[in-house]
Design a protein around this motif. Sequence first.
Motif, short mmCIF file in Angstrom:
data_model
loop_
_atom_site.label_atom_id
_atom_site.label_comp_id
_atom_site.label_asym_id
_atom_site.label_seq_id
_atom_site.Cartn_x
_atom_site.Cartn_y
_atom_site.Cartn_z
N ALA A 334 -40.73 42.79 30.40
CA ALA A 334 -41.51 43.75 31.19
C ALA A 334 -40.60 44.64 32.04
N LEU A 335 -39.62 44.05 32.72
CA LEU A 335 -38.75 44.84 33.59
C LEU A 335 -37.81 45.74 32.78
N ALA A 336 -37.38 45.27 31.60
CA ALA A 336 -36.57 46.14 30.75
C ALA A 336 -37.38 47.35 30.28
N TRP A 337 -38.65 47.12 29.95
CA TRP A 337 -39.51 48.24 29.55
C TRP A 337 -39.65 49.23 30.70
N VAL A 338 -39.81 48.73 31.92
CA VAL A 338 -39.90 49.62 33.09
C VAL A 338 -38.59 50.41 33.25
N ALA A 339 -37.47 49.76 33.00
CA ALA A 339 -36.19 50.45 33.12
C ALA A 339 -36.05 51.55 32.08
N PHE A 343 -40.23 56.77 33.27
CA PHE A 343 -40.47 58.20 33.42
C PHE A 343 -41.44 58.74 32.36
N ARG A 344 -41.96 57.86 31.52
CA ARG A 344 -42.99 58.26 30.56
C ARG A 344 -44.34 57.63 30.89
N LEU A 345 -44.46 57.10 32.11
CA LEU A 345 -45.71 56.45 32.48
C LEU A 345 -46.87 57.42 32.61
N ASP A 346 -46.57 58.71 32.64
CA ASP A 346 -47.67 59.67 32.67
C ASP A 346 -48.37 59.78 31.32
N ARG A 348 -50.44 58.13 28.30
CA ARG A 348 -51.41 57.04 28.28
C ARG A 348 -50.91 55.83 27.49
N ASP A 349 -50.29 56.05 26.32
CA ASP A 349 -49.85 54.91 25.51
C ASP A 349 -48.77 54.11 26.23
N THR A 350 -47.81 54.81 26.86
CA THR A 350 -46.76 54.11 27.60
C THR A 350 -47.34 53.33 28.77
N TRP A 351 -48.30 53.94 29.47
CA TRP A 351 -48.91 53.27 30.62
C TRP A 351 -49.63 51.99 30.19
#
Length: 553
Positions: A334-339, A343-346, A348-351
Amino acid sequence: RGAALDLSDLGGGTQWTIEVTASHEGRPRQVNLMRAGDREMTAELPADAWTRQVFTAPAPFGWRSGLALSVPGGSEALLISRVDVDRGRAWPSLRIVAAVVGSGLAAIIGLGAAGLSAGAGLAGGAFLIGGGALAIAAAPLVAIPFAIPFFAIVTAGALLAATQSALVSLLAARGFSRLPAAAARAAAAAGWVAWLSATAFPLYRGGHFVFHSSIAEEIWKGRFLIYYLPYPGSMLSEQAQWGNVVVPHPALYQTLAAPLAALPRPWFYLAEKAILALLFAATTLVASLLADRAAGRRAAAFAAVVAASLVPAFQLLGLGHLMTILGVAASSAALAWVAFRAFRLDRRDTWWITVALLTFCFLSYTAALLFTGLVLAALIAGAARRDPGLARSLATATAAAAAFAFLLYYVHWTWPFLSQSVPALLGGSAREATPVLKRLALQPGKLAYSYGSLVVPVAGLLGLALLRPSWPRRVLWAWAGILVGVSAADVFFNFLLKHHYYAMVPVAVGIGALLARVEGASRPGRWAALAAVVLAAGLGLRTALDVALGRIP
Protein backbone atom coordinates in the motif's frame (compact mmCIF):
# COMPACT_ATOMS: atom_id res chain seq x y z
CA ARG A 1 5.21 -56.98 14.77
CA GLY A 2 6.24 -55.81 11.33
CA ALA A 3 8.28 -52.89 12.72
CA ALA A 4 10.82 -51.41 10.28
CA LEU A 5 13.29 -48.52 10.29
CA ASP A 6 14.36 -47.34 6.85
CA LEU A 7 17.87 -45.90 7.08
CA SER A 8 18.52 -45.92 3.36
CA ASP A 9 20.55 -42.94 2.08
CA LEU A 10 22.32 -42.60 5.44
CA GLY A 11 25.60 -43.86 4.04
CA GLY A 12 27.37 -46.96 2.81
CA GLY A 13 30.70 -48.44 1.84
CA THR A 14 31.25 -49.48 5.47
CA GLN A 15 30.21 -51.98 8.09
CA TRP A 16 27.38 -50.78 10.30
CA THR A 17 27.49 -51.76 13.96
CA ILE A 18 23.96 -52.17 15.31
CA GLU A 19 23.23 -52.43 19.03
CA VAL A 20 19.74 -53.47 20.14
CA THR A 21 18.48 -53.20 23.71
CA ALA A 22 15.64 -55.71 24.04
CA SER A 23 13.69 -57.85 26.45
CA HIS A 24 11.11 -60.64 26.34
CA GLU A 25 8.09 -60.72 28.60
CA GLY A 26 7.11 -63.80 30.56
CA ARG A 27 9.85 -66.28 29.72
CA PRO A 28 13.32 -66.47 28.10
CA ARG A 29 13.26 -67.11 24.39
CA GLN A 30 15.46 -67.26 21.33
CA VAL A 31 14.28 -64.53 18.98
CA ASN A 32 15.14 -63.57 15.43
CA LEU A 33 15.67 -60.06 16.72
CA MET A 34 16.88 -57.84 13.89
CA ARG A 35 17.45 -57.98 10.14
CA ALA A 36 19.73 -55.49 8.38
CA GLY A 37 20.20 -56.03 4.67
CA ASP A 38 21.11 -59.68 4.21
CA ARG A 39 22.24 -60.14 7.82
CA GLU A 40 20.09 -61.31 10.71
CA MET A 41 20.73 -61.44 14.43
CA THR A 42 19.28 -64.24 16.55
CA ALA A 43 19.53 -63.61 20.28
CA GLU A 44 18.75 -65.43 23.52
CA LEU A 45 16.64 -62.96 25.47
CA PRO A 46 16.13 -63.45 29.22
CA ALA A 47 12.71 -63.02 30.74
CA ASP A 48 11.73 -59.52 31.85
CA ALA A 49 15.27 -58.12 31.81
CA TRP A 50 16.87 -55.71 29.38
CA THR A 51 19.90 -56.95 27.51
CA ARG A 52 22.08 -55.44 24.80
CA GLN A 53 22.81 -57.37 21.64
CA VAL A 54 25.37 -56.25 19.03
CA PHE A 55 25.93 -57.34 15.43
CA THR A 56 27.44 -55.91 12.25
CA ALA A 57 26.12 -55.72 8.71
CA PRO A 58 27.74 -54.47 5.51
CA ALA A 59 26.13 -51.35 4.02
CA PRO A 60 26.95 -51.31 0.30
CA PHE A 61 27.71 -48.09 -1.52
CA GLY A 62 25.24 -47.28 -4.31
CA TRP A 63 22.25 -45.26 -5.39
CA ARG A 64 20.68 -45.64 -1.93
CA SER A 65 23.58 -46.47 0.36
CA GLY A 66 22.30 -47.58 3.72
CA LEU A 67 20.24 -50.29 5.31
CA ALA A 68 16.63 -50.91 6.22
CA LEU A 69 16.22 -52.50 9.66
CA SER A 70 13.31 -54.81 10.44
CA VAL A 71 12.18 -57.09 13.25
CA PRO A 72 11.34 -60.49 11.73
CA GLY A 73 10.61 -62.09 15.10
CA GLY A 74 8.30 -59.38 16.39
CA SER A 75 5.52 -60.28 18.79
CA GLU A 76 3.52 -58.72 21.60
CA ALA A 77 6.00 -60.18 24.09
CA LEU A 78 9.13 -58.75 22.43
CA LEU A 79 10.12 -55.30 23.70
CA ILE A 80 12.80 -53.12 22.13
CA SER A 81 13.74 -49.95 24.02
CA ARG A 82 16.37 -48.56 21.62
CA VAL A 83 18.46 -49.28 18.57
CA ASP A 84 21.90 -47.64 18.28
CA VAL A 85 23.61 -47.53 14.90
CA ASP A 86 27.25 -46.66 14.27
CA ARG A 87 27.63 -46.11 10.52
CA GLY A 88 31.42 -45.84 10.62
CA ARG A 89 32.95 -43.55 8.00
CA ALA A 90 30.03 -43.95 5.66
CA TRP A 91 29.73 -42.25 2.29
CA PRO A 92 26.45 -40.58 1.30
CA SER A 93 24.41 -42.44 -1.27
CA LEU A 94 24.63 -41.47 -4.92
CA ARG A 95 21.04 -40.26 -4.74
CA ILE A 96 21.95 -37.71 -2.05
CA VAL A 97 25.08 -36.65 -3.94
CA ALA A 98 22.92 -36.15 -7.04
CA ALA A 99 20.44 -34.06 -5.01
CA VAL A 100 23.20 -31.80 -3.66
CA VAL A 101 24.82 -31.34 -7.06
CA GLY A 102 21.37 -30.90 -8.63
CA SER A 103 20.60 -28.12 -6.13
CA GLY A 104 23.74 -26.31 -7.27
CA LEU A 105 22.86 -26.75 -10.92
CA ALA A 106 19.29 -25.57 -10.31
CA ALA A 107 20.70 -22.48 -8.57
CA ILE A 108 22.94 -21.74 -11.57
CA ILE A 109 19.98 -22.10 -13.93
CA GLY A 110 17.72 -20.00 -11.72
CA LEU A 111 20.21 -17.15 -11.31
CA GLY A 112 20.84 -17.21 -15.03
CA ALA A 113 17.09 -17.13 -15.71
CA ALA A 114 16.84 -14.10 -13.43
CA GLY A 115 19.37 -12.34 -15.66
CA LEU A 116 22.59 -12.53 -13.64
CA SER A 117 25.97 -13.22 -15.19
CA ALA A 118 27.43 -16.69 -15.55
CA GLY A 119 30.00 -15.89 -12.87
CA ALA A 120 27.32 -14.97 -10.34
CA GLY A 121 25.39 -18.13 -11.19
CA LEU A 122 28.46 -20.33 -10.76
CA ALA A 123 29.24 -18.67 -7.43
CA GLY A 124 25.69 -19.29 -6.21
CA GLY A 125 25.76 -22.91 -7.35
CA ALA A 126 29.14 -23.53 -5.72
CA PHE A 127 27.87 -21.97 -2.49
CA LEU A 128 24.90 -24.35 -2.36
CA ILE A 129 26.97 -27.43 -3.20
CA GLY A 130 29.60 -26.51 -0.61
CA GLY A 131 26.94 -25.69 1.98
CA GLY A 132 25.12 -28.95 1.32
CA ALA A 133 28.32 -30.98 1.72
CA LEU A 134 29.12 -29.15 4.96
CA ALA A 135 25.62 -29.73 6.33
CA ILE A 136 25.79 -33.46 5.56
CA ALA A 137 29.19 -33.73 7.24
CA ALA A 138 28.07 -31.77 10.32
CA ALA A 139 24.54 -33.15 10.88
CA PRO A 140 23.87 -36.13 8.60
CA LEU A 141 20.76 -37.34 10.43
CA VAL A 142 18.77 -34.24 9.48
CA ALA A 143 20.71 -32.97 6.47
CA ILE A 144 20.60 -36.18 4.43
CA PRO A 145 16.78 -36.63 4.54
CA PHE A 146 16.41 -32.92 3.70
CA ALA A 147 18.68 -33.04 0.63
CA ILE A 148 15.94 -34.12 -1.78
CA PRO A 149 13.27 -31.68 -0.46
CA PHE A 150 15.90 -28.93 -0.67
CA PHE A 151 16.60 -29.84 -4.30
CA ALA A 152 12.86 -29.53 -4.99
CA ILE A 153 12.76 -26.12 -3.25
CA VAL A 154 15.73 -24.79 -5.23
CA THR A 155 14.20 -26.08 -8.47
CA ALA A 156 10.95 -24.27 -7.60
CA GLY A 157 13.02 -21.16 -6.85
CA ALA A 158 14.58 -21.38 -10.31
CA LEU A 159 11.08 -21.57 -11.81
CA LEU A 160 10.11 -18.52 -9.76
CA ALA A 161 13.11 -16.61 -11.13
CA ALA A 162 12.22 -17.61 -14.70
CA THR A 163 8.58 -16.61 -14.15
CA GLN A 164 9.64 -13.19 -12.88
CA SER A 165 11.83 -12.63 -15.93
CA ALA A 166 9.03 -13.67 -18.27
CA LEU A 167 6.61 -11.27 -16.58
CA VAL A 168 9.14 -8.44 -16.73
CA SER A 169 9.66 -9.04 -20.44
CA LEU A 170 5.90 -9.05 -21.00
CA LEU A 171 5.40 -5.80 -19.06
CA ALA A 172 8.35 -4.15 -20.79
CA ALA A 173 6.83 -5.02 -24.17
CA ARG A 174 3.65 -3.24 -23.04
CA GLY A 175 5.51 -0.04 -22.25
CA PHE A 176 6.24 -0.29 -18.53
CA SER A 177 9.60 1.29 -17.74
CA ARG A 178 10.37 0.80 -14.03
CA LEU A 179 10.53 -2.93 -13.51
CA PRO A 180 12.59 -5.16 -11.17
CA ALA A 181 16.18 -5.50 -12.34
CA ALA A 182 17.99 -8.82 -12.65
CA ALA A 183 19.57 -8.46 -9.20
CA ALA A 184 16.16 -7.85 -7.64
CA ARG A 185 14.61 -10.86 -9.35
CA ALA A 186 17.53 -13.05 -8.29
CA ALA A 187 17.40 -11.75 -4.71
CA ALA A 188 13.64 -12.40 -4.49
CA ALA A 189 14.03 -15.96 -5.80
CA ALA A 190 17.06 -16.70 -3.59
CA GLY A 191 15.26 -15.25 -0.59
CA TRP A 192 12.22 -17.40 -1.33
CA VAL A 193 14.45 -20.48 -1.30
CA ALA A 194 16.05 -19.43 1.99
CA TRP A 195 12.76 -18.57 3.74
CA LEU A 196 11.04 -21.77 2.64
CA SER A 197 14.07 -23.96 3.38
CA ALA A 198 14.39 -22.56 6.91
CA THR A 199 10.74 -23.32 7.70
CA ALA A 200 10.63 -26.68 5.90
CA PHE A 201 13.72 -28.02 7.70
CA PRO A 202 12.95 -30.96 10.03
CA LEU A 203 14.00 -29.11 13.22
CA TYR A 204 11.89 -25.97 12.59
CA ARG A 205 9.73 -25.24 15.63
CA GLY A 206 7.60 -22.42 14.29
CA GLY A 207 6.55 -20.52 17.41
CA HIS A 208 2.89 -19.63 16.82
CA PHE A 209 2.78 -21.26 13.38
CA VAL A 210 0.56 -24.16 14.45
CA PHE A 211 -1.65 -21.81 16.50
CA HIS A 212 -2.53 -19.67 13.47
CA SER A 213 -2.77 -22.69 11.19
CA SER A 214 -5.21 -24.33 13.59
CA ILE A 215 -7.44 -21.26 13.41
CA ALA A 216 -7.34 -21.52 9.60
CA GLU A 217 -8.44 -25.16 9.94
CA GLU A 218 -11.27 -24.12 12.25
CA ILE A 219 -12.43 -21.48 9.77
CA TRP A 220 -12.34 -24.06 6.98
CA LYS A 221 -14.66 -26.20 9.12
CA GLY A 222 -17.16 -23.33 9.27
CA ARG A 223 -16.23 -21.57 12.50
CA PHE A 224 -15.46 -18.20 10.92
CA LEU A 225 -17.82 -16.20 13.18
CA ILE A 226 -16.01 -17.37 16.31
CA TYR A 227 -12.99 -15.33 15.20
CA TYR A 228 -14.89 -12.57 13.41
CA LEU A 229 -17.20 -11.50 16.24
CA PRO A 230 -16.24 -10.62 19.84
CA TYR A 231 -16.90 -13.26 22.44
CA PRO A 232 -15.50 -13.89 25.94
CA GLY A 233 -12.17 -15.68 25.91
CA SER A 234 -11.36 -15.16 22.23
CA MET A 235 -7.97 -16.79 21.81
CA LEU A 236 -7.16 -14.54 18.85
CA SER A 237 -8.08 -11.10 20.19
CA GLU A 238 -7.73 -11.44 23.94
CA GLN A 239 -4.12 -10.58 24.79
CA ALA A 240 -2.92 -12.64 27.75
CA GLN A 241 0.43 -10.82 27.82
CA TRP A 242 -1.39 -7.49 28.38
CA GLY A 243 -3.66 -8.61 31.19
CA ASN A 244 -6.28 -10.21 28.90
CA VAL A 245 -7.29 -6.89 27.34
CA VAL A 246 -9.32 -7.12 24.14
CA VAL A 247 -7.42 -5.98 21.04
CA PRO A 248 -9.23 -6.64 17.75
CA HIS A 249 -7.20 -8.82 15.41
CA PRO A 250 -8.82 -9.49 12.02
CA ALA A 251 -8.49 -13.15 11.07
CA LEU A 252 -7.76 -12.20 7.46
CA TYR A 253 -4.62 -14.32 7.22
CA GLN A 254 -6.38 -17.36 8.63
CA THR A 255 -9.38 -16.80 6.36
CA LEU A 256 -7.18 -16.58 3.25
CA ALA A 257 -5.22 -19.66 4.31
CA ALA A 258 -8.35 -21.65 5.23
CA PRO A 259 -8.89 -23.31 1.80
CA LEU A 260 -5.37 -24.78 2.06
CA ALA A 261 -6.60 -26.75 5.08
CA ALA A 262 -8.37 -29.06 2.62
CA LEU A 263 -4.93 -30.52 1.88
CA PRO A 264 -3.37 -33.22 4.08
CA ARG A 265 -1.84 -31.44 7.05
CA PRO A 266 1.87 -31.74 6.04
CA TRP A 267 1.06 -30.32 2.61
CA PHE A 268 -1.14 -27.65 4.19
CA TYR A 269 1.75 -26.47 6.35
CA LEU A 270 4.18 -26.59 3.42
CA ALA A 271 1.82 -24.58 1.22
CA GLU A 272 1.49 -21.96 3.96
CA LYS A 273 5.25 -21.69 4.26
CA ALA A 274 5.64 -21.30 0.50
CA ILE A 275 3.06 -18.49 0.44
CA LEU A 276 4.68 -16.73 3.41
CA ALA A 277 8.00 -16.87 1.54
CA LEU A 278 6.24 -15.39 -1.50
CA LEU A 279 5.03 -12.46 0.62
CA PHE A 280 8.61 -11.71 1.63
CA ALA A 281 9.77 -12.10 -1.98
CA ALA A 282 7.17 -9.52 -3.03
CA THR A 283 8.39 -7.19 -0.26
CA THR A 284 11.93 -7.57 -1.61
CA LEU A 285 10.79 -6.47 -5.06
CA VAL A 286 8.92 -3.51 -3.52
CA ALA A 287 12.10 -2.38 -1.73
CA SER A 288 14.08 -2.63 -4.95
CA LEU A 289 11.54 -0.63 -6.98
CA LEU A 290 11.40 2.10 -4.33
CA ALA A 291 15.20 2.29 -4.22
CA ASP A 292 15.28 2.51 -8.01
CA ARG A 293 12.86 5.45 -7.96
CA ALA A 294 14.59 7.24 -5.07
CA ALA A 295 18.29 6.57 -5.70
CA GLY A 296 18.90 4.77 -9.01
CA ARG A 297 19.58 1.32 -10.42
CA ARG A 298 22.63 0.45 -8.32
CA ALA A 299 20.79 1.33 -5.12
CA ALA A 300 17.92 -0.91 -6.29
CA ALA A 301 20.28 -3.88 -6.63
CA PHE A 302 21.79 -3.33 -3.19
CA ALA A 303 18.38 -2.77 -1.60
CA ALA A 304 17.05 -6.06 -3.02
CA VAL A 305 19.97 -8.08 -1.68
CA VAL A 306 19.71 -6.40 1.73
CA ALA A 307 15.91 -6.86 1.86
CA ALA A 308 16.29 -10.59 1.13
CA SER A 309 18.90 -10.85 3.90
CA LEU A 310 17.19 -8.86 6.64
CA VAL A 311 16.98 -10.59 10.00
CA PRO A 312 13.34 -9.55 10.71
CA ALA A 313 11.92 -11.70 7.92
CA PHE A 314 13.59 -14.87 9.20
CA GLN A 315 12.79 -13.92 12.78
CA LEU A 316 9.08 -13.51 12.05
CA LEU A 317 9.06 -16.96 10.46
CA GLY A 318 10.85 -18.38 13.48
CA LEU A 319 8.38 -16.76 15.87
CA GLY A 320 5.45 -17.86 13.73
CA HIS A 321 3.85 -14.39 13.65
CA LEU A 322 1.93 -15.13 10.47
CA MET A 323 -0.55 -12.26 10.86
CA THR A 324 2.36 -9.83 11.22
CA ILE A 325 3.90 -11.17 8.02
CA LEU A 326 0.68 -10.52 6.11
CA GLY A 327 0.45 -7.08 7.74
CA VAL A 328 4.01 -6.16 6.76
CA ALA A 329 3.45 -7.29 3.15
CA ALA A 330 0.10 -5.49 2.86
CA SER A 331 1.50 -2.30 4.40
CA SER A 332 4.53 -2.41 2.09
CA ALA A 333 2.37 -2.81 -1.01
CA ALA A 334 0.00 0.00 0.00
CA LEU A 335 2.72 2.51 0.93
CA ALA A 336 4.76 1.68 -2.18
CA TRP A 337 1.67 2.35 -4.30
CA VAL A 338 1.25 5.71 -2.54
CA ALA A 339 4.90 6.50 -3.27
CA PHE A 340 4.50 5.68 -6.97
CA ARG A 341 0.97 6.86 -7.71
CA ALA A 342 0.09 9.62 -5.25
CA PHE A 343 0.12 12.33 -7.91
CA ARG A 344 -2.43 10.38 -9.96
CA LEU A 345 -5.00 10.19 -7.18
CA ASP A 346 -7.17 12.65 -9.06
CA ARG A 347 -7.88 9.81 -11.50
CA ARG A 348 -10.80 7.63 -10.41
CA ASP A 349 -9.14 4.27 -11.17
CA THR A 350 -5.97 5.17 -9.24
CA TRP A 351 -8.02 6.46 -6.30
CA TRP A 352 -10.07 3.26 -6.07
CA ILE A 353 -7.00 1.03 -6.33
CA THR A 354 -5.46 3.05 -3.49
CA VAL A 355 -8.61 2.58 -1.41
CA ALA A 356 -8.60 -1.17 -2.08
CA LEU A 357 -4.93 -1.57 -1.12
CA LEU A 358 -5.34 0.49 2.04
CA THR A 359 -8.50 -1.39 3.03
CA PHE A 360 -6.71 -4.71 2.61
CA CYS A 361 -3.81 -3.34 4.65
CA PHE A 362 -6.07 -2.13 7.47
CA LEU A 363 -7.82 -5.52 7.58
CA SER A 364 -4.60 -7.55 7.44
CA TYR A 365 -3.59 -6.87 11.02
CA THR A 366 -4.36 -4.26 13.68
CA ALA A 367 -0.71 -3.16 13.84
CA ALA A 368 -0.76 -2.62 10.07
CA LEU A 369 -3.79 -0.36 10.52
CA LEU A 370 -2.08 1.58 13.31
CA PHE A 371 1.34 2.12 11.78
CA THR A 372 0.27 2.57 8.17
CA GLY A 373 -2.36 5.03 9.38
CA LEU A 374 0.31 7.01 11.25
CA VAL A 375 2.50 7.11 8.13
CA LEU A 376 -0.42 8.32 6.03
CA ALA A 377 -1.33 10.96 8.63
CA ALA A 378 2.25 12.28 8.55
CA LEU A 379 2.20 12.41 4.73
CA ILE A 380 -1.16 14.20 4.64
CA ALA A 381 -0.02 16.74 7.23
CA GLY A 382 3.23 17.35 5.36
CA ALA A 383 1.47 17.80 2.01
CA ALA A 384 -1.33 20.02 3.33
CA ARG A 385 0.63 23.24 2.76
CA ARG A 386 2.79 22.23 -0.22
CA ASP A 387 0.11 20.47 -2.26
CA PRO A 388 -3.43 20.77 -0.85
CA GLY A 389 -4.90 18.76 -3.73
CA LEU A 390 -2.61 15.81 -3.05
CA ALA A 391 -3.31 16.01 0.68
CA ARG A 392 -7.05 16.09 0.04
CA SER A 393 -6.99 13.11 -2.35
CA LEU A 394 -4.80 11.05 -0.01
CA ALA A 395 -6.98 11.97 2.97
CA THR A 396 -10.20 10.96 1.21
CA ALA A 397 -8.67 7.65 0.07
CA THR A 398 -7.45 6.95 3.61
CA ALA A 399 -10.80 7.88 5.12
CA ALA A 400 -12.68 5.69 2.63
CA ALA A 401 -10.38 2.73 3.35
CA ALA A 402 -10.78 3.26 7.09
CA ALA A 403 -14.58 3.36 6.68
CA PHE A 404 -14.61 0.14 4.66
CA ALA A 405 -12.34 -1.60 7.20
CA PHE A 406 -14.56 -0.37 10.03
CA LEU A 407 -17.73 -1.62 8.39
CA LEU A 408 -16.21 -4.94 7.34
CA TYR A 409 -14.68 -5.81 10.71
CA TYR A 410 -13.84 -3.22 13.36
CA VAL A 411 -17.44 -2.13 13.92
CA HIS A 412 -17.98 -5.26 16.02
CA TRP A 413 -14.96 -4.57 18.22
CA THR A 414 -15.07 -0.82 18.81
CA TRP A 415 -17.31 -0.86 21.87
CA PRO A 416 -15.59 -3.83 23.60
CA PHE A 417 -12.23 -2.14 23.05
CA LEU A 418 -13.38 1.26 24.30
CA SER A 419 -15.39 -0.07 27.24
CA GLN A 420 -13.01 -2.81 28.43
CA SER A 421 -9.50 -2.39 27.07
CA VAL A 422 -8.97 1.37 27.28
CA PRO A 423 -9.88 1.60 31.00
CA ALA A 424 -7.71 -1.44 31.73
CA LEU A 425 -4.74 0.04 29.88
CA LEU A 426 -5.11 3.46 31.50
CA GLY A 427 -5.74 1.99 34.92
CA GLY A 428 -2.76 -0.31 34.66
CA SER A 429 -0.39 2.48 33.68
CA ALA A 430 -1.42 4.54 36.69
CA ARG A 431 -0.58 1.93 39.29
CA GLU A 432 3.16 2.46 39.18
CA ALA A 433 5.61 4.94 37.74
CA THR A 434 6.80 4.22 34.21
CA PRO A 435 10.57 3.42 34.26
CA VAL A 436 11.27 5.85 31.42
CA LEU A 437 15.07 5.96 31.68
CA LYS A 438 15.36 2.20 32.08
CA ARG A 439 13.20 1.51 29.02
CA LEU A 440 15.03 4.17 26.99
CA ALA A 441 18.29 2.42 27.81
CA LEU A 442 16.83 -0.83 26.46
CA GLN A 443 15.84 0.62 23.07
CA PRO A 444 19.21 0.08 21.29
CA GLY A 445 19.21 -3.53 22.42
CA LYS A 446 15.65 -4.05 21.21
CA LEU A 447 16.47 -2.62 17.79
CA ALA A 448 19.58 -4.81 17.65
CA TYR A 449 17.40 -7.82 18.52
CA SER A 450 14.94 -7.00 15.74
CA TYR A 451 17.54 -6.33 13.03
CA GLY A 452 20.49 -8.46 14.13
CA SER A 453 22.63 -5.38 14.72
CA LEU A 454 21.94 -1.77 15.65
CA VAL A 455 24.10 -0.77 12.68
CA VAL A 456 21.40 -2.00 10.26
CA PRO A 457 18.56 0.43 11.12
CA VAL A 458 21.03 3.28 11.76
CA ALA A 459 22.61 2.75 8.33
CA GLY A 460 19.15 2.65 6.80
CA LEU A 461 18.20 5.99 8.34
CA LEU A 462 21.53 7.50 7.26
CA GLY A 463 20.96 6.35 3.69
CA LEU A 464 17.48 7.86 3.65
CA ALA A 465 18.94 11.16 4.87
CA LEU A 466 21.25 11.23 1.82
CA LEU A 467 18.44 10.84 -0.73
CA ARG A 468 17.58 13.79 -2.93
CA PRO A 469 14.30 15.54 -2.05
CA SER A 470 11.32 13.85 -3.69
CA TRP A 471 7.89 12.47 -2.87
CA PRO A 472 9.22 8.87 -2.55
CA ARG A 473 11.82 10.18 -0.08
CA ARG A 474 9.07 11.79 2.00
CA VAL A 475 7.12 8.53 1.99
CA LEU A 476 10.20 6.57 3.03
CA TRP A 477 11.01 9.03 5.81
CA ALA A 478 7.47 8.90 7.19
CA TRP A 479 7.61 5.11 6.87
CA ALA A 480 10.93 4.89 8.71
CA GLY A 481 9.35 6.97 11.46
CA ILE A 482 7.73 3.72 12.61
CA LEU A 483 11.06 2.90 14.26
CA VAL A 484 10.91 6.12 16.27
CA GLY A 485 7.19 5.76 16.97
CA VAL A 486 7.49 2.19 18.24
CA SER A 487 10.47 3.07 20.41
CA ALA A 488 8.57 5.98 21.95
CA ALA A 489 5.41 3.93 22.51
CA ASP A 490 7.47 1.12 23.98
CA VAL A 491 8.61 3.41 26.78
CA PHE A 492 5.05 3.76 28.04
CA PHE A 493 3.27 0.59 26.87
CA ASN A 494 6.09 -1.97 26.42
CA PHE A 495 4.86 -2.95 22.95
CA LEU A 496 6.00 -6.22 21.40
CA LEU A 497 9.22 -6.03 19.43
CA LYS A 498 7.72 -7.30 16.18
CA HIS A 499 6.36 -3.84 15.39
CA HIS A 500 9.87 -2.70 14.45
CA TYR A 501 9.48 -5.00 11.48
CA TYR A 502 7.06 -2.69 9.71
CA ALA A 503 10.05 -0.48 8.79
CA MET A 504 11.94 -3.23 6.95
CA VAL A 505 11.42 -1.74 3.49
CA PRO A 506 12.67 1.80 4.21
CA VAL A 507 15.64 0.38 6.12
CA ALA A 508 16.57 -1.77 3.09
CA VAL A 509 16.10 1.17 0.71
CA GLY A 510 18.24 3.42 2.89
CA ILE A 511 21.04 0.86 3.09
CA GLY A 512 20.84 0.31 -0.66
CA ALA A 513 21.16 4.05 -1.31
CA LEU A 514 24.06 4.31 1.13
CA LEU A 515 25.94 1.37 -0.41
CA ALA A 516 25.40 2.72 -3.93
CA ARG A 517 26.97 6.03 -2.88
CA VAL A 518 29.88 4.29 -1.14
CA GLU A 519 30.46 2.03 -4.15
CA GLY A 520 30.57 4.94 -6.57
CA ALA A 521 33.04 6.95 -4.51
CA SER A 522 36.22 4.98 -5.20
CA ARG A 523 37.69 1.51 -5.71
CA PRO A 524 38.07 0.96 -1.94
CA GLY A 525 34.44 2.06 -1.65
CA ARG A 526 33.46 -0.71 -4.04
CA TRP A 527 35.14 -3.29 -1.85
CA ALA A 528 33.60 -1.75 1.27
CA ALA A 529 30.12 -1.97 -0.28
CA LEU A 530 30.72 -5.60 -1.23
CA ALA A 531 31.92 -6.38 2.31
CA ALA A 532 28.80 -4.73 3.74
CA VAL A 533 26.56 -6.86 1.53
CA VAL A 534 28.41 -10.00 2.64
CA LEU A 535 28.00 -8.99 6.29
CA ALA A 536 24.27 -8.33 5.81
CA ALA A 537 23.86 -11.69 4.10
CA GLY A 538 25.78 -13.30 6.96
CA LEU A 539 23.37 -11.86 9.53
CA GLY A 540 20.44 -13.22 7.57
CA LEU A 541 22.08 -16.62 7.09
CA ARG A 542 22.82 -16.92 10.79
CA THR A 543 19.20 -16.17 11.66
CA ALA A 544 18.01 -18.57 8.94
CA LEU A 545 20.05 -21.32 10.59
CA ASP A 546 18.55 -20.43 13.97
CA VAL A 547 15.08 -20.72 12.45
CA ALA A 548 15.85 -24.02 10.71
CA LEU A 549 17.41 -25.53 13.83
CA GLY A 550 14.59 -24.42 16.13
CA ARG A 551 16.70 -21.95 18.10
CA ILE A 552 14.29 -19.00 17.91
CA PRO A 553 12.75 -18.76 21.40
